[in-house]
Design a protein around this motif. Structure first.
Motif, PDB file in Angstrom:
ATOM      1  N   GLN A  41       0.824  -1.205   0.000  1.00 63.93           N
ATOM      2  CA  GLN A  41       0.000   0.000   0.000  1.00 63.93           C
ATOM      3  C   GLN A  41       0.863   1.262   0.000  1.00 63.93           C
ATOM      4  O   GLN A  41       0.504   2.269  -0.606  1.00 63.93           O
ATOM      5  CB  GLN A  41      -0.939  -0.007   1.205  1.00 63.93           C
ATOM      6  N   THR A  42       2.000   1.199   0.685  1.00 64.58           N
ATOM      7  CA  THR A  42       2.915   2.345   0.700  1.00 64.58           C
ATOM      8  C   THR A  42       3.411   2.667  -0.697  1.00 64.58           C
ATOM      9  O   THR A  42       3.432   3.833  -1.114  1.00 64.58           O
ATOM     10  CB  THR A  42       4.111   2.067   1.630  1.00 64.58           C
ATOM     11  N   GLU A  43       3.798   1.633  -1.441  1.00 65.74           N
ATOM     12  CA  GLU A  43       4.315   1.848  -2.795  1.00 65.74           C
ATOM     13  C   GLU A  43       3.224   2.321  -3.747  1.00 65.74           C
ATOM     14  O   GLU A  43       3.463   3.152  -4.620  1.00 65.74           O
ATOM     15  CB  GLU A  43       4.972   0.565  -3.317  1.00 65.74           C
ATOM     16  N   LEU A  44       2.002   1.781  -3.583  1.00 66.78           N
ATOM     17  CA  LEU A  44       0.891   2.250  -4.404  1.00 66.78           C
ATOM     18  C   LEU A  44       0.601   3.723  -4.146  1.00 66.78           C
ATOM     19  O   LEU A  44       0.381   4.510  -5.077  1.00 66.78           O
ATOM     20  CB  LEU A  44      -0.367   1.424  -4.105  1.00 66.78           C
ATOM     21  N   LEU A  45       0.612   4.108  -2.873  1.00 66.99           N
ATOM     22  CA  LEU A  45       0.351   5.500  -2.516  1.00 66.99           C
ATOM     23  C   LEU A  45       1.448   6.404  -3.050  1.00 66.99           C
ATOM     24  O   LEU A  45       1.162   7.480  -3.605  1.00 66.99           O
ATOM     25  CB  LEU A  45       0.245   5.636  -0.991  1.00 66.99           C
ATOM     26  N   ARG A  46       2.682   5.996  -2.896  1.00 67.67           N
ATOM     27  CA  ARG A  46       3.804   6.801  -3.397  1.00 67.67           C
ATOM     28  C   ARG A  46       3.700   6.976  -4.922  1.00 67.67           C
ATOM     29  O   ARG A  46       3.895   8.066  -5.453  1.00 67.67           O
ATOM     30  CB  ARG A  46       5.124   6.124  -3.021  1.00 67.67           C
ATOM     31  N   ARG A  47       3.384   5.876  -5.609  1.00 68.10           N
ATOM     32  CA  ARG A  47       3.272   5.923  -7.066  1.00 68.10           C
ATOM     33  C   ARG A  47       2.185   6.881  -7.523  1.00 68.10           C
ATOM     34  O   ARG A  47       2.397   7.731  -8.405  1.00 68.10           O
ATOM     35  CB  ARG A  47       2.968   4.509  -7.592  1.00 68.10           C
ATOM     36  N   ASP A  48       0.983   6.775  -6.903  1.00 65.51           N
ATOM     37  CA  ASP A  48      -0.138   7.588  -7.369  1.00 65.51           C
ATOM     38  C   ASP A  48      -0.029   9.046  -6.945  1.00 65.51           C
ATOM     39  O   ASP A  48      -0.558   9.931  -7.614  1.00 65.51           O
ATOM     40  CB  ASP A  48      -1.455   6.974  -6.898  1.00 65.51           C
ATOM     41  N   LEU A  49       0.667   9.298  -5.841  1.00 60.81           N
ATOM     42  CA  LEU A  49       0.941  10.683  -5.467  1.00 60.81           C
ATOM     43  C   LEU A  49       1.935  11.312  -6.442  1.00 60.81           C
ATOM     44  O   LEU A  49       1.800  12.476  -6.824  1.00 60.81           O
ATOM     45  CB  LEU A  49       1.507  10.751  -4.045  1.00 60.81           C
ATOM     46  N   THR A  50       2.913  10.536  -6.860  1.00 58.37           N
ATOM     47  CA  THR A  50       3.936  11.043  -7.770  1.00 58.37           C
ATOM     48  C   THR A  50       3.353  11.393  -9.134  1.00 58.37           C
ATOM     49  O   THR A  50       3.711  12.400  -9.742  1.00 58.37           O
ATOM     50  CB  THR A  50       5.058  10.002  -7.937  1.00 58.37           C
ATOM     51  N   ARG A  51       2.425  10.575  -9.603  1.00 58.53           N
ATOM     52  CA  ARG A  51       1.872  10.813 -10.935  1.00 58.53           C
ATOM     53  C   ARG A  51       0.602  11.675 -10.917  1.00 58.53           C
ATOM     54  O   ARG A  51       0.052  11.976 -11.976  1.00 58.53           O
ATOM     55  CB  ARG A  51       1.601   9.493 -11.638  1.00 58.53           C
ATOM     56  N   ASP A 166     -20.259  23.862  12.194  1.00 55.89           N
ATOM     57  CA  ASP A 166     -19.552  22.825  11.440  1.00 55.89           C
ATOM     58  C   ASP A 166     -18.125  22.752  11.953  1.00 55.89           C
ATOM     59  O   ASP A 166     -17.622  23.695  12.592  1.00 55.89           O
ATOM     60  CB  ASP A 166     -19.583  23.108   9.930  1.00 55.89           C
ATOM     61  N   ALA A 167     -17.484  21.633  11.711  1.00 57.15           N
ATOM     62  CA  ALA A 167     -16.118  21.417  12.170  1.00 57.15           C
ATOM     63  C   ALA A 167     -15.420  20.473  11.196  1.00 57.15           C
ATOM     64  O   ALA A 167     -16.081  19.712  10.484  1.00 57.15           O
ATOM     65  CB  ALA A 167     -16.114  20.827  13.583  1.00 57.15           C
ATOM     66  N   TRP A 168     -14.105  20.541  11.171  1.00 54.22           N
ATOM     67  CA  TRP A 168     -13.390  19.698  10.223  1.00 54.22           C
ATOM     68  C   TRP A 168     -11.955  19.445  10.671  1.00 54.22           C
ATOM     69  O   TRP A 168     -11.412  20.143  11.536  1.00 54.22           O
ATOM     70  CB  TRP A 168     -13.385  20.337   8.832  1.00 54.22           C
ATOM     71  N   ALA A 169     -11.370  18.424  10.056  1.00 54.97           N
ATOM     72  CA  ALA A 169      -9.945  18.124  10.207  1.00 54.97           C
ATOM     73  C   ALA A 169      -9.416  17.826   8.811  1.00 54.97           C
ATOM     74  O   ALA A 169     -10.075  17.130   8.031  1.00 54.97           O
ATOM     75  CB  ALA A 169      -9.726  16.940  11.141  1.00 54.97           C
ATOM     76  N   GLU A 170      -8.241  18.347   8.501  1.00 56.44           N
ATOM     77  CA  GLU A 170      -7.742  18.273   7.122  1.00 56.44           C
ATOM     78  C   GLU A 170      -6.318  17.745   7.047  1.00 56.44           C
ATOM     79  O   GLU A 170      -5.449  18.101   7.848  1.00 56.44           O
ATOM     80  CB  GLU A 170      -7.807  19.657   6.482  1.00 56.44           C
ATOM     81  N   SER A 171      -6.107  16.888   6.066  1.00 59.64           N
ATOM     82  CA  SER A 171      -4.782  16.351   5.770  1.00 59.64           C
ATOM     83  C   SER A 171      -4.338  16.866   4.408  1.00 59.64           C
ATOM     84  O   SER A 171      -5.168  17.075   3.515  1.00 59.64           O
ATOM     85  CB  SER A 171      -4.834  14.814   5.772  1.00 59.64           C
ATOM     86  N   ASP A 172      -3.034  17.075   4.244  1.00 62.39           N
ATOM     87  CA  ASP A 172      -2.486  17.615   2.999  1.00 62.39           C
ATOM     88  C   ASP A 172      -1.435  16.644   2.452  1.00 62.39           C
ATOM     89  O   ASP A 172      -0.532  16.239   3.177  1.00 62.39           O
ATOM     90  CB  ASP A 172      -1.847  18.984   3.259  1.00 62.39           C
ATOM     91  N   THR A 173      -1.556  16.277   1.189  1.00 59.22           N
ATOM     92  CA  THR A 173      -0.644  15.286   0.603  1.00 59.22           C
ATOM     93  C   THR A 173       0.812  15.736   0.610  1.00 59.22           C
ATOM     94  O   THR A 173       1.712  14.896   0.545  1.00 59.22           O
ATOM     95  CB  THR A 173      -1.054  14.943  -0.839  1.00 59.22           C
ATOM     96  N   ASP A 174       1.050  17.035   0.692  1.00 55.71           N
ATOM     97  CA  ASP A 174       2.439  17.512   0.776  1.00 55.71           C
ATOM     98  C   ASP A 174       3.126  17.007   2.037  1.00 55.71           C
ATOM     99  O   ASP A 174       4.362  17.009   2.126  1.00 55.71           O
ATOM    100  CB  ASP A 174       2.483  19.044   0.756  1.00 55.71           C
ATOM    101  N   GLN A 175       2.318  16.595   3.025  1.00 60.11           N
ATOM    102  CA  GLN A 175       2.853  16.127   4.299  1.00 60.11           C
ATOM    103  C   GLN A 175       2.701  14.609   4.478  1.00 60.11           C
ATOM    104  O   GLN A 175       2.885  14.105   5.573  1.00 60.11           O
ATOM    105  CB  GLN A 175       2.125  16.835   5.454  1.00 60.11           C
ATOM    106  N   TRP A 176       2.379  13.900   3.408  1.00 61.44           N
ATOM    107  CA  TRP A 176       2.093  12.472   3.560  1.00 61.44           C
ATOM    108  C   TRP A 176       3.334  11.588   3.667  1.00 61.44           C
ATOM    109  O   TRP A 176       3.251  10.475   4.191  1.00 61.44           O
ATOM    110  CB  TRP A 176       1.199  11.989   2.415  1.00 61.44           C
ATOM    111  N   PHE A 177       4.442  12.053   3.143  1.00 61.20           N
ATOM    112  CA  PHE A 177       5.677  11.275   3.244  1.00 61.20           C
ATOM    113  C   PHE A 177       6.765  12.131   3.880  1.00 61.20           C
ATOM    114  O   PHE A 177       7.004  13.260   3.461  1.00 61.20           O
ATOM    115  CB  PHE A 177       6.139  10.782   1.871  1.00 61.20           C
ATOM    116  N   ILE A 178       7.382  11.587   4.908  1.00 60.25           N
ATOM    117  CA  ILE A 178       8.493  12.249   5.584  1.00 60.25           C
ATOM    118  C   ILE A 178       9.664  11.271   5.616  1.00 60.25           C
ATOM    119  O   ILE A 178       9.528  10.146   6.108  1.00 60.25           O
ATOM    120  CB  ILE A 178       8.107  12.680   7.008  1.00 60.25           C
ATOM    121  N   GLU A 179      10.761  11.702   5.062  1.00 64.83           N
ATOM    122  CA  GLU A 179      11.949  10.845   4.955  1.00 64.83           C
ATOM    123  C   GLU A 179      11.615   9.525   4.274  1.00 64.83           C
ATOM    124  O   GLU A 179      12.100   8.454   4.646  1.00 64.83           O
ATOM    125  CB  GLU A 179      12.568  10.602   6.336  1.00 64.83           C
ATOM    126  N   GLY A 180      10.738   9.613   3.269  1.00 68.28           N
ATOM    127  CA  GLY A 180      10.407   8.455   2.458  1.00 68.28           C
ATOM    128  C   GLY A 180       9.368   7.516   3.023  1.00 68.28           C
ATOM    129  O   GLY A 180       8.997   6.535   2.374  1.00 68.28           O
TER     130      GLY A 180
END
Length: 265
Positions: A41-51, A166-180
């Motif tokens: 799953q890590t490699e799939l996520l890395r691949r699809d984020l890259t492309r 209303d309320a929310w929590a947000e994640s950003d893909t720029d922060q999804w990988f740290i040191e690989g």
């Protein structure tokens, strides 16, 4: 009650707006840690984020499939996508337009996660993205649903809407990988949005995520009521202890008891 920032770094790593889940409730409903994302799953996520290319429909579709089905573990057989999302999921906006999620995950007991996708907005909640967020909040209220996920591929915002908040929590893909390696933000999505938190084994039971949100709102209401009562007692004490001075002023000025109470506040 505060939380250990190191122990719950997955929660503190997210961007927040309003009260989605009270920090003091995290330990009651969610684990402090989660097992590392498996290598596949890590490699799939890395691949699809890259492309992934912002605004590109095909690369966004690949990323959605990977995140929602592979990373979060939401069975692909339980998803309705695109034209499969029926009219029962549509709501008429106050502007007259129809609002409908792009995808909906529905388990065997009718618990659901609607996903709204806006590939043409640069930033959720800012500029044009503010209107998109408002539409999701309006949809939640009209549909009487607890939460929805809104994404443009870059930001992934979990939104909850009540009658007047209303309320929310947000994640950003720029922060999804740290040191690989997948970061705390990826852990946060996996902890908050998975079959165990979104679904139950009966139609009557309340999913864990909903329960945590409700408990947080109830705790907030109880805290507000307690603070209000303490303020009332403090004002009454102030007035009572200042009775002599108040009576002296009352002889030369005209004011009501209500004026006095407001002034004391």
């Amino acid at each position: 009650m505060s939380i250990d920032r190191e122990q719950y770094d997955w929660w503190t790593s997210l961007k927040h707006g309003g009260l989605l889940i009270a920090p003091g409730k995290l330990g009651q409903y969610f684990p402090a840690e989660i097992e590392s994302l498996p290598r596949r799953q890590t490699e799939l996520l890395r691949r699809d984020l890259t492309r992934f290319i912002p605004g590109d429909s095909q690369s966004l579709t690949y990323l959605l499939d990977t995140v929602l089905e592979e990373v979060l573990g939401l069975d692909r057989r339980l998803w309705f996508k695109g034209n499969q999302v029926g009219t029962e999921w549509a709501q008429k906006a106050i502007t007259g337009e129809t609002i409908r999620p792009r995808r909906v995950w529905v388990d065997a007991y009718e618990h659901a996660l609607p996903v709204f996708v806006e590939r043409d907005i640069t930033r959720i909640g800012i500029g044009r993205g503010r209107r998109t967020t408002s539409r999701v909040v309006e949809w939640l209220r009209k549909a009487d649903k607890k939460v929805a996920l809104l994404t443009n591929g870059r930001q992934w915002r979990l939104i909850h809407a009540g009658a007047d908040y209303d309320a929310w929590a947000e994640s950003d893909t720029d922060q999804w990988f740290i040191e690989g390696q997948p970061s705390a933000q990826v852990d946060a999505l996996r902890i908050l949005l998975n079959p165990g938190t979104l679904g139950t084994d009966s139609t009557e039971a309340t999913p864990l995520l909903w329960t945590a949100i409700q408990a947080s709102r109830q705790g907030q209401a109880e805290l507000s009521a307690e603070l209000g009562e303490r303020v009332r007692r403090a004002v009454e004490l102030l007035i009572r202890e200042s009775a002599v001075s108040i009576n002296t002023v009352h002889d030369t000025a005209t004011f009501t008891n209500n004026d006095l109470y407001i002034a004391a506040n």
